[in-house]
Design a protein around this motif. Structure first.
Motif, PDB file in Angstrom:
ATOM      1  N   GLY A 208       0.816  -1.210   0.000  1.00 29.71           N
ATOM      2  CA  GLY A 208       0.000   0.000   0.000  1.00 29.71           C
ATOM      3  C   GLY A 208       0.849   1.259   0.000  1.00 29.71           C
ATOM      4  N   ALA A 209       1.897   1.258   0.806  1.00 32.06           N
ATOM      5  CA  ALA A 209       2.786   2.420   0.854  1.00 32.06           C
ATOM      6  C   ALA A 209       3.542   2.586  -0.459  1.00 32.06           C
ATOM      7  N   LEU A 210       4.028   1.471  -1.029  1.00 35.59           N
ATOM      8  CA  LEU A 210       4.747   1.549  -2.301  1.00 35.59           C
ATOM      9  C   LEU A 210       3.847   2.039  -3.437  1.00 35.59           C
ATOM     10  N   THR A 211       2.624   1.522  -3.476  1.00 38.96           N
ATOM     11  CA  THR A 211       1.692   1.954  -4.519  1.00 38.96           C
ATOM     12  C   THR A 211       1.355   3.434  -4.375  1.00 38.96           C
ATOM     13  N   THR A 212       1.212   3.896  -3.137  1.00 39.72           N
ATOM     14  CA  THR A 212       0.941   5.311  -2.902  1.00 39.72           C
ATOM     15  C   THR A 212       2.121   6.166  -3.342  1.00 39.72           C
ATOM     16  N   LEU A 213       3.330   5.704  -3.050  1.00 36.27           N
ATOM     17  CA  LEU A 213       4.517   6.431  -3.492  1.00 36.27           C
ATOM     18  C   LEU A 213       4.600   6.463  -5.014  1.00 36.27           C
ATOM     19  N   PHE A 214       4.278   5.344  -5.661  1.00 37.79           N
ATOM     20  CA  PHE A 214       4.278   5.281  -7.115  1.00 37.79           C
ATOM     21  C   PHE A 214       3.203   6.198  -7.706  1.00 37.79           C
ATOM     22  N   ALA A 215       2.041   6.226  -7.073  1.00 39.15           N
ATOM     23  CA  ALA A 215       0.965   7.115  -7.522  1.00 39.15           C
ATOM     24  C   ALA A 215       1.384   8.576  -7.404  1.00 39.15           C
ATOM     25  N   GLY A 216       2.088   8.903  -6.329  1.00 37.79           N
ATOM     26  CA  GLY A 216       2.607  10.256  -6.201  1.00 37.79           C
ATOM     27  C   GLY A 216       3.592  10.591  -7.304  1.00 37.79           C
ATOM     28  N   GLY A 217       4.395   9.608  -7.716  1.00 35.13           N
ATOM     29  CA  GLY A 217       5.316   9.820  -8.829  1.00 35.13           C
ATOM     30  C   GLY A 217       4.582  10.084 -10.132  1.00 35.13           C
ATOM     31  N   ILE A 218       3.467   9.381 -10.364  1.00 31.34           N
ATOM     32  CA  ILE A 218       2.667   9.631 -11.565  1.00 31.34           C
ATOM     33  C   ILE A 218       2.119  11.052 -11.558  1.00 31.34           C
ATOM     34  N   LEU A 219       1.613  11.490 -10.409  1.00 27.71           N
ATOM     35  CA  LEU A 219       1.091  12.855 -10.307  1.00 27.71           C
ATOM     36  C   LEU A 219       2.191  13.879 -10.558  1.00 27.71           C
ATOM     37  N   CYS A 220       3.382  13.593 -10.046  1.00 28.36           N
ATOM     38  CA  CYS A 220       4.502  14.511 -10.240  1.00 28.36           C
ATOM     39  C   CYS A 220       4.886  14.588 -11.718  1.00 28.36           C
ATOM     40  N   LEU A 221       4.991  13.432 -12.373  1.00 31.35           N
ATOM     41  CA  LEU A 221       5.361  13.401 -13.786  1.00 31.35           C
ATOM     42  C   LEU A 221       4.311  14.092 -14.646  1.00 31.35           C
ATOM     43  N   ASN A 222       3.040  13.788 -14.399  1.00 33.16           N
ATOM     44  CA  ASN A 222       1.980  14.432 -15.164  1.00 33.16           C
ATOM     45  C   ASN A 222       1.950  15.936 -14.915  1.00 33.16           C
ATOM     46  N   GLY A 223       2.282  16.337 -13.686  1.00 34.18           N
ATOM     47  CA  GLY A 223       2.333  17.759 -13.400  1.00 34.18           C
ATOM     48  C   GLY A 223       3.411  18.469 -14.199  1.00 34.18           C
ATOM     49  N   LEU A 224       4.528  17.798 -14.441  1.00 38.37           N
ATOM     50  CA  LEU A 224       5.591  18.390 -15.241  1.00 38.37           C
ATOM     51  C   LEU A 224       5.207  18.473 -16.717  1.00 38.37           C
ATOM     52  N   LEU A 225       4.342  17.564 -17.165  1.00 40.56           N
ATOM     53  CA  LEU A 225       3.967  17.526 -18.576  1.00 40.56           C
ATOM     54  C   LEU A 225       2.685  18.291 -18.886  1.00 40.56           C
ATOM     55  N   ILE A 226       1.993  18.760 -17.864  1.00 41.71           N
ATOM     56  CA  ILE A 226       0.645  19.287 -18.058  1.00 41.71           C
ATOM     57  C   ILE A 226       0.623  20.517 -18.952  1.00 41.71           C
ATOM     58  N   ARG A 227       1.648  21.374 -18.840  1.00 44.54           N
ATOM     59  CA  ARG A 227       1.691  22.579 -19.662  1.00 44.54           C
ATOM     60  C   ARG A 227       2.019  22.261 -21.122  1.00 44.54           C
ATOM     61  N   LYS A 228       2.674  21.153 -21.349  1.00 45.39           N
ATOM     62  CA  LYS A 228       3.088  20.822 -22.710  1.00 45.39           C
ATOM     63  C   LYS A 228       1.978  20.165 -23.511  1.00 45.39           C
ATOM     64  N   SER A 229       0.935  19.695 -22.823  1.00 44.09           N
ATOM     65  CA  SER A 229      -0.147  19.030 -23.536  1.00 44.09           C
ATOM     66  C   SER A 229      -1.053  20.067 -24.179  1.00 44.09           C
ATOM     67  N   SER A 230      -1.458  19.836 -25.408  1.00 42.32           N
ATOM     68  CA  SER A 230      -2.332  20.756 -26.116  1.00 42.32           C
ATOM     69  C   SER A 230      -3.417  19.959 -26.819  1.00 42.32           C
ATOM     70  N   GLY A 231      -4.673  20.361 -26.572  1.00 42.64           N
ATOM     71  CA  GLY A 231      -5.775  19.683 -27.224  1.00 42.64           C
ATOM     72  C   GLY A 231      -6.003  18.288 -26.666  1.00 42.64           C
ATOM     73  N   GLU A 232      -6.921  17.590 -27.297  1.00 40.95           N
ATOM     74  CA  GLU A 232      -7.266  16.241 -26.892  1.00 40.95           C
ATOM     75  C   GLU A 232      -6.588  15.250 -27.827  1.00 40.95           C
ATOM     76  N   SER A 233      -5.926  14.276 -27.256  1.00 37.87           N
ATOM     77  CA  SER A 233      -5.300  13.220 -28.031  1.00 37.87           C
ATOM     78  C   SER A 233      -5.384  11.941 -27.215  1.00 37.87           C
TER      79      SER A 233
END
Length: 319
Positions: free
Chosen positions: A99-124
């Motif tokens: 549970g702790a590892l999955t939560t840490l991994f989920a936090g990593g996904i949120l962090c990565l998506n947060g870094l990419l969020i400005r670069k995404s344009s439109g729906e794909s």
């Protein structure tokens, strides 16, 4: 006598000069009154990013607390499975670590998506998949934080009935992120989603401060220890236990009042108080127990981080 007929030429009407144009239609959405769409998008996006940072930091603190810090321990999920339900220790420990590892991994996904969020344009297809992963990660974090709070409620000896309330900012923060999150900018600035997220966060902050305020008013022993140990480590003001108890009573009354004011009046002053005091109480784990207790501070970052998100939204909206 002959009469002459005068022909009438058609009347000429000059076009009106400086005819005012009709004003453009205005939105009836109360979140956009007096605010340009670009400004509304900017402040909603800033709110979503701030909330994302709070959840990611909290996940890192949880991973450190239960997996890899010098003060590593097991969560109440392990204690409930092993001690209360008599599960084999290896299975209970595996579930807790997973549970702790999955939560840490989920936090990593949120962090990565947060870094990419400005670069995404439109729906794909990429943004749809990433948005689904983003929300799935946030929902998992909310579930695991809620399970820890529920296990603590079933195992705690004192003030157990308040566990779901005092942990509210931890699981509702990620739930609010699932509501207003996503990869595309458009999904972060939806007025309806933003409104729902802010309501969730305001309720969570009020519940957490009210629960902590009641425990402080009742002079909860660990809170007294935090004051006394912090004084011994840093201020050396010679605070006695009697003085610490009087301070806690005053703090408890203030916390309960601020929780009510935030929820009823949507006060920015109350939100600012929560920001300052929430971060101070989170940092008190390090001031009392030493810098190696940093995971205890990070896992409580939502105590002050959630009010920051609320304050950003209410401040920019009222400008």
């Amino acid at each position: 006598m002959a009469t002459t007929t005068r022909s009438r030429s058609p009347e000429y009407h000059a076009p009106p000069m400086n005819t005012p144009t009709s004003p453009p239609p205005t939105s009836t959405d109360d979140t956009s009154i007096g605010e340009a769409p670009e400004d509304r998008a900017s402040h909603s996006f800033a709110m979503a990013v701030c909330l994302r940072v709070v959840v990611v930091v909290q996940c890192f603190g949880l991973g450190a607390r239960y997996l890899f810090s010098s003060l590593e321990t097991e969560s109440d999920v392990y204690g409930w499975l092993y001690f209360d339900r008599d599960w084999p220790e290896s299975i209970a420990l595996s579930i807790d670590n997973m549970g702790a590892l999955t939560t840490l991994f989920a936090g990593g996904i949120l962090c990565l998506n947060g870094l990419l969020i400005r670069k995404s344009s439109g729906e794909s297809s990429w943004t749809r998949i990433a948005g689904w992963m983003d929300r799935a990660a946030a929902v998992w974090i909310a579930i695991w934080m809620l399970l820890i709070a529920a296990a603590h409620m079933m195992r705690a000896a004192v003030f157990a009935e308040l566990s779901l309330f005092e942990h509210a900012v931890r699981y509702i923060a990620s739930l609010a992120l699932a509501v207003c999150g996503g990869m595309g900018v458009a999904s972060c600035v939806s007025p309806a989603r933003t409104r729902i997220a802010v309501i969730l966060l305001a309720v969570a902050a009020s519940l957490t401060f009210a629960a902590h305020g009641y425990k402080a008013y009742e002079c909860y022993a660990p809170f007294i220890d935090l004051i006394l140990l912090s004084d011994m480590q840093w201020t050396e003001a010679g605070i006695t236990q009697a003085t610490a108890e009087k301070l806690l009573v005053a703090i408890g009354i203030a916390d309960i009042l601020v929780a009510l004011v935030l929820l009823v009046f949507r006060s920015r002053f109350a939100a600012f108080y929560m920001v300052v005091w929430g971060l101070v109480t989170a940092a008190s784990r390090m001031t009392a127990l030493g810098l190696e207790a940093w995971p205890e501070t990070l896992i409580r970052i939502a105590n002050g981080g959630v009010p920051i998100v609320i304050l950003i939204h209410w401040t920019v909206k009222r400008k």
